[in-house]
Design an enzyme around this catalytic site. Structure first.
Site, PDB file in Angstrom:
ATOM      1  N   CYS A   1      19.935   7.345  -5.695  1.00  0.00           N
ATOM      2  CA  CYS A   1      20.610   8.644  -5.769  1.00  0.00           C
ATOM      3  C   CYS A   1      20.811   9.039  -7.231  1.00  0.00           C
ATOM      4  O   CYS A   1      20.781   8.223  -8.123  1.00  0.00           O
ATOM      5  CB  CYS A   1      21.976   8.558  -5.091  1.00  0.00           C
ATOM      6  SG  CYS A   1      21.893   7.874  -3.448  1.00  0.00           S
TER       7      CYS A   1
ATOM      8  N   ARG B   1      14.011  10.435  -9.510  1.00  0.00           N
ATOM      9  CA  ARG B   1      14.601   9.268  -8.831  1.00  0.00           C
ATOM     10  C   ARG B   1      14.310   9.290  -7.339  1.00  0.00           C
ATOM     11  O   ARG B   1      14.536   8.306  -6.636  1.00  0.00           O
ATOM     12  CB  ARG B   1      16.116   9.215  -9.063  1.00  0.00           C
ATOM     13  CG  ARG B   1      16.532   9.107 -10.514  1.00  0.00           C
ATOM     14  CD  ARG B   1      18.029   9.330 -10.684  1.00  0.00           C
ATOM     15  NE  ARG B   1      18.817   8.234 -10.176  1.00  0.00           N
ATOM     16  CZ  ARG B   1      19.162   7.151 -10.893  1.00  0.00           C
ATOM     17  NH1 ARG B   1      18.746   7.063 -12.145  1.00  0.00           N
ATOM     18  NH2 ARG B   1      19.864   6.184 -10.385  1.00  0.00           N
TER      19      ARG B   1
ATOM     20  N   TRP C   1      19.318   9.533  -1.805  1.00  0.00           N
ATOM     21  CA  TRP C   1      18.191   8.773  -1.252  1.00  0.00           C
ATOM     22  C   TRP C   1      18.796   8.032  -0.059  1.00  0.00           C
ATOM     23  O   TRP C   1      19.554   7.072  -0.247  1.00  0.00           O
ATOM     24  CB  TRP C   1      17.634   7.810  -2.297  1.00  0.00           C
ATOM     25  CG  TRP C   1      16.561   6.903  -1.800  1.00  0.00           C
ATOM     26  CD1 TRP C   1      16.706   5.613  -1.396  1.00  0.00           C
ATOM     27  CD2 TRP C   1      15.163   7.186  -1.653  1.00  0.00           C
ATOM     28  NE1 TRP C   1      15.500   5.079  -1.007  1.00  0.00           N
ATOM     29  CE2 TRP C   1      14.532   6.016  -1.144  1.00  0.00           C
ATOM     30  CE3 TRP C   1      14.383   8.293  -1.883  1.00  0.00           C
ATOM     31  CZ2 TRP C   1      13.160   5.957  -0.885  1.00  0.00           C
ATOM     32  CZ3 TRP C   1      13.026   8.226  -1.634  1.00  0.00           C
ATOM     33  CH2 TRP C   1      12.434   7.069  -1.127  1.00  0.00           C
TER      34      TRP C   1
ATOM     35  N   ASN D   1      26.474   6.416  -5.165  1.00  0.00           N
ATOM     36  CA  ASN D   1      25.154   5.799  -5.265  1.00  0.00           C
ATOM     37  C   ASN D   1      25.364   4.321  -4.998  1.00  0.00           C
ATOM     38  O   ASN D   1      26.247   3.702  -5.573  1.00  0.00           O
ATOM     39  CB  ASN D   1      24.570   6.010  -6.669  1.00  0.00           C
ATOM     40  CG  ASN D   1      23.175   5.387  -6.796  1.00  0.00           C
ATOM     41  OD1 ASN D   1      22.580   4.992  -5.795  1.00  0.00           O
ATOM     42  ND2 ASN D   1      22.691   5.284  -8.013  1.00  0.00           N
ATOM     43  N   GLY D   2      24.580   3.750  -4.067  1.00  0.00           N
ATOM     44  CA  GLY D   2      24.694   2.315  -3.798  1.00  0.00           C
ATOM     45  C   GLY D   2      24.902   2.059  -2.316  1.00  0.00           C
ATOM     46  O   GLY D   2      24.606   2.914  -1.480  1.00  0.00           O
TER      47      GLY D   2
ATOM     48  N   GLU E   1      -2.435 -10.017  -3.807  1.00  0.00           N
ATOM     49  CA  GLU E   1      -1.652  -8.918  -4.399  1.00  0.00           C
ATOM     50  C   GLU E   1      -1.912  -8.832  -5.901  1.00  0.00           C
ATOM     51  O   GLU E   1      -2.055  -7.741  -6.465  1.00  0.00           O
ATOM     52  CB  GLU E   1      -0.169  -9.107  -4.097  1.00  0.00           C
ATOM     53  CG  GLU E   1       0.779  -8.190  -4.821  1.00  0.00           C
ATOM     54  CD  GLU E   1       0.581  -6.698  -4.513  1.00  0.00           C
ATOM     55  OE1 GLU E   1      -0.225  -6.357  -3.642  1.00  0.00           O
ATOM     56  OE2 GLU E   1       1.196  -5.872  -5.207  1.00  0.00           O
TER      57      GLU E   1
ATOM     58  N   LYS F   1      -3.429  -5.439  -7.738  1.00  0.00           N
ATOM     59  CA  LYS F   1      -2.774  -4.742  -8.854  1.00  0.00           C
ATOM     60  C   LYS F   1      -3.773  -4.469  -9.980  1.00  0.00           C
ATOM     61  O   LYS F   1      -3.832  -3.382 -10.537  1.00  0.00           O
ATOM     62  CB  LYS F   1      -1.598  -5.574  -9.363  1.00  0.00           C
ATOM     63  CG  LYS F   1      -0.399  -5.531  -8.431  1.00  0.00           C
ATOM     64  CD  LYS F   1       0.270  -4.196  -8.515  1.00  0.00           C
ATOM     65  CE  LYS F   1       1.005  -3.686  -7.318  1.00  0.00           C
ATOM     66  NZ  LYS F   1       0.305  -3.566  -6.080  1.00  0.00           N
TER      67      LYS F   1
ATOM     68  N   GLU G   1      -6.270  -1.739  -8.850  1.00  0.00           N
ATOM     69  CA  GLU G   1      -5.818  -0.357  -8.644  1.00  0.00           C
ATOM     70  C   GLU G   1      -5.296   0.298  -9.919  1.00  0.00           C
ATOM     71  O   GLU G   1      -5.350   1.514 -10.047  1.00  0.00           O
ATOM     72  CB  GLU G   1      -4.787  -0.270  -7.531  1.00  0.00           C
ATOM     73  CG  GLU G   1      -3.470  -0.937  -7.765  1.00  0.00           C
ATOM     74  CD  GLU G   1      -2.504  -0.661  -6.615  1.00  0.00           C
ATOM     75  OE1 GLU G   1      -2.550   0.431  -6.033  1.00  0.00           O
ATOM     76  OE2 GLU G   1      -1.706  -1.549  -6.304  1.00  0.00           O
TER      77      GLU G   1
ATOM     78  N   HIS H   1     -16.300 -23.364  -0.289  1.00  0.00           N
ATOM     79  CA  HIS H   1     -17.130 -22.762   0.776  1.00  0.00           C
ATOM     80  C   HIS H   1     -17.900 -21.552   0.265  1.00  0.00           C
ATOM     81  O   HIS H   1     -18.317 -20.703   1.048  1.00  0.00           O
ATOM     82  CB  HIS H   1     -16.230 -22.375   1.958  1.00  0.00           C
ATOM     83  CG  HIS H   1     -15.520 -23.534   2.553  1.00  0.00           C
ATOM     84  ND1 HIS H   1     -16.168 -24.527   3.288  1.00  0.00           N
ATOM     85  CD2 HIS H   1     -14.226 -23.920   2.459  1.00  0.00           C
ATOM     86  CE1 HIS H   1     -15.289 -25.452   3.655  1.00  0.00           C
ATOM     87  NE2 HIS H   1     -14.098 -25.113   3.173  1.00  0.00           N
TER      88      HIS H   1
ATOM     89  N   LYS I   1       0.287   7.944  -3.670  1.00  0.00           N
ATOM     90  CA  LYS I   1       1.415   7.048  -3.364  1.00  0.00           C
ATOM     91  C   LYS I   1       1.526   6.805  -1.864  1.00  0.00           C
ATOM     92  O   LYS I   1       1.872   5.732  -1.427  1.00  0.00           O
ATOM     93  CB  LYS I   1       2.722   7.647  -3.884  1.00  0.00           C
ATOM     94  CG  LYS I   1       3.932   6.741  -3.698  1.00  0.00           C
ATOM     95  CD  LYS I   1       3.752   5.412  -4.399  1.00  0.00           C
ATOM     96  CE  LYS I   1       4.851   4.420  -4.096  1.00  0.00           C
ATOM     97  NZ  LYS I   1       4.537   3.067  -4.589  1.00  0.00           N
TER      98      LYS I   1
HETATM   99  C1  AGP Z   1      -0.149  -0.855  -3.360  1.00  0.00           C
HETATM  100  O1  AGP Z   1       0.073  -1.000  -4.767  1.00  0.00           O
HETATM  101  C2  AGP Z   1      -0.720   0.479  -2.996  1.00  0.00           C
HETATM  102  N1  AGP Z   1       0.087   1.525  -3.496  1.00  0.00           N
HETATM  103  C3  AGP Z   1      -1.087   0.576  -1.522  1.00  0.00           C
HETATM  104  O2  AGP Z   1      -1.845  -0.574  -1.182  1.00  0.00           O
HETATM  105  C4  AGP Z   1       0.102   0.668  -0.535  1.00  0.00           C
HETATM  106  O3  AGP Z   1       0.777  -0.576  -0.484  1.00  0.00           O
HETATM  107  C5  AGP Z   1      -0.471   0.990   0.851  1.00  0.00           C
HETATM  108  O4  AGP Z   1      -1.125   2.246   0.768  1.00  0.00           O
HETATM  109  C6  AGP Z   1       0.606   1.060   1.942  1.00  0.00           C
HETATM  110  O5  AGP Z   1       1.508   2.087   1.638  1.00  0.00           O
HETATM  111  P1  AGP Z   1       2.880   2.120   2.466  1.00  0.00           P
HETATM  112  O6  AGP Z   1       3.610   0.848   2.134  1.00  0.00           O
HETATM  113  O7  AGP Z   1       3.601   3.346   1.989  1.00  0.00           O
HETATM  114  O8  AGP Z   1       2.542   2.185   3.933  1.00  0.00           O
END
Ligand code: AGP
Length: 614
Positions: free
Chosen positions: A2, A27, A75, A101-102, A484, A488, A491, A507, A609
């Site tokens: 928030c 935010r 939020w 906020n919190g 993961e 990172k 991407e 393998h 996003k």
């Molecule tokens: C991860 O860094 C990416 N932004 C992407 O893999 C993301 O995790 C995936 O698109 C799922 O998004 P969501 O968690 O909003 O469902």
């Protein structure tokens, strides 16, 4: 998270507050509101949605001209994003307006006690309980500062509270614990805000507030006390950030800021998970315990980083509940004709709660009779709305496209779900559950220890600025961490990186290992069966083929250290919880390398996003 603004001074309070809230839109929020006091009466304007909707309302029904007030962008955590749940909240007697906020961890008990006293609530929020309680304290003390001190001592959890008193027009009072609040010191005016961006256009003089403090501002004074009313010396400082940098709290990227917010995100996700009887509870449960006991299979569906959180969940949930867990890419799930029925529990993980692949997967599972539990970071999003139960992660809005604090919060929420299922299904004793929860409660500090060695990771990134291919290895819960870490780099640095189960090397993948490909290896903590020794063997295998090794291992693991060209030490945690500390150096590495390569870390090419198309 928030955004909060408080103002007292000669300017039009509504405009100052609105401008300040606009400066904090980054935010993330889903409703907004303002309260002002004029002639002993508090007037409030608040709407669900973006600030534009609030501005439209203010155009139609302007608030009275005032020189002091408070504002908020919410939020949602407790209660969906509605007009009624939006802040500010006004006490039943109309005397107090409050924004927050919190997370107030004991709000349910406070609300029950207040309702016993005949107080009527209008919202579903934890904040309204604080507003009503503040009014009761104010009726006794007739002093907002004292009332706030008394209120703060009754609250558990993390909070920034800011309030005005209709009977005392010259001041704004706030209290904070584990949640941001900063004072803007002007000439004949003063400000309170969640961050300096809200008032940087008016003043660059600020006061940092410490833990468990109450601050009272008037036009010409700033007074800081502890919760017992004892004066506290607060530290003044000059803000030399640009307004744009202020949005990122001085970090270069939202992603880097969010990496460093992870101790708070994990701590907030753990808050308020126990009822008064000490039993684990979820946020919104529309599935009976009998139905959960009848479950004979769990399917986790998610995408990308959330899918890797699901992989971690599998290890934890199977170990604690002895129920088979399948982890599925949401985009593949419904096309493989999965075996789903009314005894299947479908767990979906999504930061945005709007990912179309995931949404379609749970609709498919639901149509087959499965019950759906959502782990989500966005209150009121489509996926939690279409689920039978929800565990909200309280990571706050994640602005960077690359998921970081949401991932750690998803892993924590998955652990909580596993423990909740074990509690309901009786596969763990209460004290066993409590032991794990206590271990989880210790992880924010351990994550902070990893963040404190960020410069070592940055040095590694600068050493590898010309490397084009990377390998990540792990075993057990280290496998999703390896995947993961690779994602990172892909991407945000646009580099080729692959994650493997270390046992898979022989393998096939070992054929690509040579001196040009650094290998990051997540080494499990010592003690779990032969996991540790097998990974040490894998490190020796890749070194024998000339690979540079970056070894992430428990502090004091001398054996692992002997095979490391670069050693990243991790705090000791139980094996199942290691993703919470092992992922962090990989996030830092990717963020730094992408920065050195001149990438747009927050908005990497080709990515969104939230992927709301299939
Ligand atoms: C991860 O860094 C990416 N932004 C992407 O893999 C993301 O995790 C995936 O698109 C799922 O998004 P969501 O968690 O909003 O469902």
């Amino acid at each position: 998270m928030c955004g909060i603004v408080g103002y007292v001074g000669p300017l039009d309070a509504v405009q100052v507050i609105l401008d300040g809230l606009k400066r904090m839109e980054y935010r993330g929020y889903d409703s907004a509101g303002i309260a002002v006091e004029v002639d002993g009466t508090i007037t409030v304007a608040k709407r669900a949605g973006k600030l534009g909707r609030l501005s439209e309302q203010l155009e139609r029904e302007p608030l009275p001209a005032s020189h002091h007030g408070i504002g908020h962008t919410r939020w949602a955590t407790h209660g969906g994003p509605t007009d009624t749940n939006a802040h500010p909240h006004v006490s039943e007697d109309g005397r107090v307006a409050l924004v927050h906020n919190g997370i107030i961890e004991n709000f349910a008990a406070l609300r029950a006690a207040l309702e016993e006293r005949g107080v009527h609530f209008v919202s579903q929020t934890d904040t309204e309980a604080a507003a009503q309680l503040l009014a009761i304290e104010l009726a006794e003390t007739d002093d907002l500062t004292t009332a706030m001190q008394r209120l703060a001592k009754q609250l558990d959890g993390a909070f920034t509270l800011v309030a005005i008193d209709a009977h005392n027009p010259g001041e704004v009072v706030a209290a904070r614990r584990d949640s941001p609040l900063v004072v803007g010191v002007g000439e004949g005016e003063n400000f309170l805000a969640s961050d300096v961006g809200a008032f940087i256009d008016h003043t660059r003089e600020a006061i940092a507030l410490g833990q468990n403090q109450v601050v009272t501002i008037t036009r010409d004074s700033v007074r800081v006390t502890d919760y017992d009313g004892a004066p506290v010396e607060a530290s003044h400082y000059h803000i030399d950030w640009s307004a744009e940098a202020a949005e990122k709290s001085g970090y270069d990227w939202f992603m880097r800021k969010e990496i460093f917010e992870q101790p708070r995100a994990v701590a907030d996700t753990l808050l308020g998970r126990f009822d008064t009887a000490g039993r684990l509870t979820l946020d919104e449960v529309r599935i009976s315990e009998d139905e959960l006991r009848a479950i004979n299979k769990i399917v986790v569906v998610a995408c990308g980083t959330a899918y890797y959180a699901g992989m971690v969940a599998k290890y934890a949930i199977e170990h604690w509940t002895r129920t088979p867990v399948e982890v599925e890419l949401a985009s593949e799930f419904r096309y493989r004709d999965p075996v789903i029925d009314s005894r299947t529990l479908c767990v979906t993980i999504s930061q945005s709660g709007e990912t179309m692949d995931t949404l379609q997967a749970i609709r498919y599972a639901s149509a087959q009779g499965a019950k759906i539990i959502a782990i989500c970071n966005t209150n009121g999003a489509t996926i939690p709305r279409e689920s039978d139960a929800v565990i909200y992660t309280h990571a706050g809005p994640e602005i960077g496209v690359a998921s970081t604090k949401a991932f750690l919060s998803q892993v924590v929420a998955a652990y909580l779900l596993g423990l909740y299922l074990a509690q309901v299904r009786g596969t763990m004793f209460g004290e066993e559950i409590k032991t794990v929860v206590d271990e989880l409660a210790a992880t924010p500090d351990k994550i902070q220890q990893v963040l404190d060695q960020a410069n070592r990771v940055y040095e590694l990134a600068s050493e590898m600025v010309n490397v084009e291919d990377f390998i990540f290895l792990g075993r057990h819960v280290g496998v999703p961490v390896a995947l993961e870490g690779a994602l990172k780099l892909k991407e945000i640095a646009y580099l080729h990186a692959e994650g493997f189960a270390a046992g898979e090397l022989k393998h096939g993948p070992i054929a690509i290992i040579d001196s040009t490909t650094p290998v990051f290896v997540v080494v499990p903590p010592r003690g779990r069966d032969h996991l540790h020794d097998k990974v040490i063997s894998n490190i020796q295998e890749v070194r024998a083929r000339g690979a540079q090794t970056v070894v992430l291992a428990e502090r004091g693991d001398e054996l692992a250290a002997t095979f490391a060209d670069w050693l990243i030490e991790l705090p000791s945690v139980p094996t199942l919880l290691q993703p919470l500390v092992a992922t962090v150096p990989l996030q830092l590495f990717a963020c730094e390398l992408a920065t050195l390569l001149g990438r747009d870390v927050d908005q990497p090419r080709n990515l969104a996003k939230s992927v709301t198309v299939e």
